[in-house]
Write an enzyme that holds these catalytic residues in place. Structure first.
Site, PDB file in Angstrom:
ATOM      1  CG  PHE A   1      -1.992   1.435   0.984  1.00  0.00           C
ATOM      2  CD1 PHE A   1      -3.141   1.338   0.588  1.00  0.00           C
ATOM      3  CD2 PHE A   1      -1.706   1.699   2.484  1.00  0.00           C
ATOM      4  CE1 PHE A   1      -3.944   1.949   0.323  1.00  0.00           C
ATOM      5  CE2 PHE A   1      -3.088   2.835   2.493  1.00  0.00           C
ATOM      6  CZ  PHE A   1      -4.179   2.473   1.470  1.00  0.00           C
TER       7      PHE A   1
ATOM      8  CG  ASP B   1      -0.263  -2.783   7.216  1.00  0.00           C
ATOM      9  OD1 ASP B   1      -1.582  -3.410   7.669  1.00  0.00           O
ATOM     10  OD2 ASP B   1       0.293  -1.711   6.799  1.00  0.00           O
TER      11      ASP B   1
ATOM     12  NE  ARG C   1     -10.143  -3.588  -2.138  1.00  0.00           N
ATOM     13  CZ  ARG C   1      -9.868  -3.000  -1.542  1.00  0.00           C
ATOM     14  NH1 ARG C   1      -9.262  -3.564  -0.580  1.00  0.00           N
ATOM     15  NH2 ARG C   1     -10.486  -2.201  -0.949  1.00  0.00           N
TER      16      ARG C   1
ATOM     17  CE1 TYR D   1      -9.999   1.906   6.683  1.00  0.00           C
ATOM     18  CE2 TYR D   1      -8.766   3.134   8.892  1.00  0.00           C
ATOM     19  CZ  TYR D   1      -8.552   3.226   7.373  1.00  0.00           C
ATOM     20  OH  TYR D   1      -7.549   3.128   6.449  1.00  0.00           O
ATOM     21  CE  LYS D   2      -8.486  -0.919   5.043  1.00  0.00           C
ATOM     22  NZ  LYS D   2      -6.513  -0.290   4.914  1.00  0.00           N
TER      23      LYS D   2
HETATM   24  C1  PLP Z   1      -5.215   0.953   5.069  1.00  0.00           C
HETATM   25  C2  PLP Z   1      -4.348   0.783   5.297  1.00  0.00           C
HETATM   26  C3  PLP Z   1      -3.825   1.334   5.875  1.00  0.00           C
HETATM   27  C4  PLP Z   1      -4.921   3.159   5.619  1.00  0.00           C
HETATM   28  O1  PLP Z   1      -4.330   3.114   6.728  1.00  0.00           O
HETATM   29  P1  PLP Z   1      -4.511   4.721   7.806  1.00  0.00           P
HETATM   30  O2  PLP Z   1      -3.350   5.258   7.997  1.00  0.00           O
HETATM   31  O3  PLP Z   1      -5.187   3.999   8.667  1.00  0.00           O
HETATM   32  O4  PLP Z   1      -5.581   5.626   6.552  1.00  0.00           O
HETATM   33  C5  PLP Z   1      -2.826   1.662   5.140  1.00  0.00           C
HETATM   34  N1  PLP Z   1      -1.858   0.323   4.778  1.00  0.00           N
HETATM   35  C6  PLP Z   1      -2.768  -0.733   4.544  1.00  0.00           C
HETATM   36  C7  PLP Z   1      -2.195  -1.863   3.812  1.00  0.00           C
HETATM   37  C8  PLP Z   1      -4.159  -0.707   3.866  1.00  0.00           C
HETATM   38  O5  PLP Z   1      -5.076  -1.263   3.485  1.00  0.00           O
END
Ligand code: PLP
Length: 410
Positions: free
Chosen positions: A125, A196, A369, A221-222
């Site tokens: 990400f 992560d 997705r 939040y997921k």
């Molecule tokens: C959703 C997601 C994030 C989002 O991070 P925030 O800082 O909480 O907005 C980061 N890394 C990955 C791999 C994600 O899927």
């Protein structure tokens, strides 16, 4: 051939089907985007109300003590710990994910001061890559961040490598990595391992203890349904507590915050990773959302997730042969809780599906997705979603002009 009646029978036999009633879902809509933003639970709504109308409105400043507000980051951490296989006292809830990654990366680089390489996945990400590069630039010594093809990990490991940071379930493809095997490889090279769990927590069974993980962080939040921008969670294995330093210290991570001392002395345990005042209303939403996990085991959730994703893949391939490329691995041990379908017209397809009440999302350049959250997604939802995908594809409605305008959030 799978029939809708077969799906209804599976729902009937499903041990966790009752939990769907804990969620507020729009009728007629099929929500397959809990991997991006989980829906509201009744308990979350109730807890937020209680915090605002009782603890805040009536208790006012007294509630920092009386309602246990100050302890919420560690209290919630202990409640969340079983979902990732952690021990009590190893998890903290605060901040958001990228901030927690910064804290872990900054601390970990100091623990391997004689090494100068950080490895991550080029498919990671973007936020993870930005933050690892930024923290490496501030390490106090020259560092090199290599964003590699993860299949080359073994070749890239050497005694120059300080830290390896990987996302356990790929946010695009839904591929799940071998946490135990990779962590061992990394440790054998003398490096530290940071996972992560953004697309893992609440989606797949995790055993940080059994896999000997050093550090991890994930989203609230997921699949944990904590609400938009919910606090994230942080895992630091017990043996690193008191050793790993928080590179962003603040008053609430101090051993005695209300002594107002000008010299920083970290608190014991996970409290040392707190920087600022807890976001109490946001924590209340996540705390309420976690209640549903008291009624389901991760093993039940995982078994249903695999059954739902298997069924979705089978139905898509039976009903629409050759239309999509199924990017998500078929092997169960390599699959998270989402299915990614590749199609050149992916953006329009997702927009057309949303209009027809099937909520998925699109990831550039060509990935549709679909996330399957077993706490509220039914087998009949999978059947009905595929039915609507068939309608969208055979009618070619996705080609309509109105579906081609990109919105800021895809
Ligand atoms: C959703 C997601 C994030 C989002 O991070 P925030 O800082 O909480 O907005 C980061 N890394 C990955 C791999 C994600 O899927």
């Amino acid at each position: 051939m799978i029939l809708r009646d077969d799906c209804a029978a599976l729902d009937e036999a499903d041990e966790i089907s009752d939990l769907r009633a804990e969620f507020r879902l729009n009728s007629g809509e099929i929500y397959l985007d809990g991997n991006s933003l989980g829906p509201v639970t009744h308990a979350a709504s109730r807890r937020v109300n209680e915090v605002i109308n009782v603890e805040w409105a009536k208790g006012l400043v007294r509630s920092w003590n009386a309602a246990g507000w100050m302890a919420e980051p560690t209290t919630l951490g202990d409640r969340l710990a079983p979902l990732i296989g952690a021990q009590p006292g190893e998890v903290l809830v605060a901040d958001t994910l990228t901030f927690f990654l910064a804290k872990l990366i900054g601390g970990a680089l100091d623990l391997r001061a004689d090494r100068h390489v950080v490895l991550t996945d080029v498919a990671n990400f973007h936020s993870d890559i930005y933050i690892v590069e930024a923290m490496a630039r501030r390490a106090g010594r020259p560092m090199v961040v290599k964003a590699i093809d993860r299949s080359a990990l073994e070749k890239e490991l050497s005694d120059d490598v300080a830290l390896v940071m990987l996302t356990h379930v790929d946010f695009r493809t839904g591929e799940m990595l071998d946490m135990k095997g990779i962590t061992k490889q990394v440790h054998d090279a003398g490096a530290l391992m940071l996972w992560d769990f953004a697309h893992s927590a609440g989606a797949v069974e995790l055993d940080v203890t059994g896999c000997d993980v050093d550090f991890a962080a994930g989203c609230g939040y997921k699949y944990l349904n904590g609400g938009p921008g919910a606090p994230a969670f942080l895992y630091v294995r017990e043996r690193w507590q008191g050793v790993l330093e928080n590179p962003l210290p603040g008053w609430l991570g101090h051993a005695r915050p209300f002594n107002f001392e000008l010299t920083y002395e970290p608190a014991q345990g996970m409290q040392a990773f707190v920087t600022s005042s807890p976001s109490v209303i946001a924590l209340a939403a996540l705390g309420g959302a976690l209640e549903v996990w008291e009624h389901a085991t991760m093993a039940q959730v995982r078994a249903k997730s695999l059954a739902l994703t298997d069924m979705f893949i089978t139905l898509v391939e039976d009903r629409l042969p050759g239309v999509f490329e199924v990017v998500t691995p078929r092997e169960h041990h390599k699959r998270g809780s989402q299915v990614a379908l590749r199609h050149a017209e992916g953006y329009g397809i997702i927009q057309a599906l949303i209009e027809r009440g099937v909520i998925g999302d699109f990831r550039d350049p060509d990935i549709c997705r679909f996330g399957f959250a077993p706490l509220y997604v039914r087998y009949v939802d999978v059947y009905d979603a595929v039915e609507r995908i068939v309608e969208v594809m055979t009618s070619e409605m996705y080609r309509d002009e109105r579906f081609s305008q990109r919105k800021p959030v895809t």
